[in-house]
Design an enzyme around this catalytic site. Structure first.
Site, PDB file in Angstrom:
ATOM      1  CB  CYS A  11      73.436  58.540  61.288  1.00 49.36           C
ATOM      2  SG  CYS A  11      72.678  59.792  60.223  1.00 49.36           S
ATOM      3  CB  CYS A  14      70.258  58.283  57.478  1.00 54.26           C
ATOM      4  SG  CYS A  14      71.708  59.339  57.247  1.00 54.26           S
TER       5      CYS A  14
END
Length: 78
Positions: A11, A14
């Site tokens: 994501c 991240c």
């Protein structure tokens, strides 16, 4: 060389965490390797229930949300 693992699904948080680690290392002149771990079994193996998680040299140092820039600098320089 320090070895970081960013644990998460890939994501935006991240990605931002991995980028923050790489930028802090570059600014400090420290060699690091940043590995992105997306396998849920591997992530659960570290006991992470909320991502992103950060593992430094096989020790879990953060889980859940993007870490503070100061904390990232501490990991890189510490």
């Amino acid at each position: 060389m320090k070895h970081f693992k960013v644990l998460g699904s890939g994501c935006k948080n991240c990605e931002n965490t991995a980028e923050m680690i790489e930028q802090a290392a570059k600014a400090a002149g420290v060699d690091v390797e940043v590995e992105k771990v997306t396998d849920m079994g591997a992530i659960m193996g570290y006991g992470v229930m909320s991502t992103p998680g950060v593992v430094l040299d096989e020790k879990l140092v953060h889980a859940g949300g993007v870490p503070a820039p100061e904390k990232v600098q501490e990991w890189v320089q510490g």
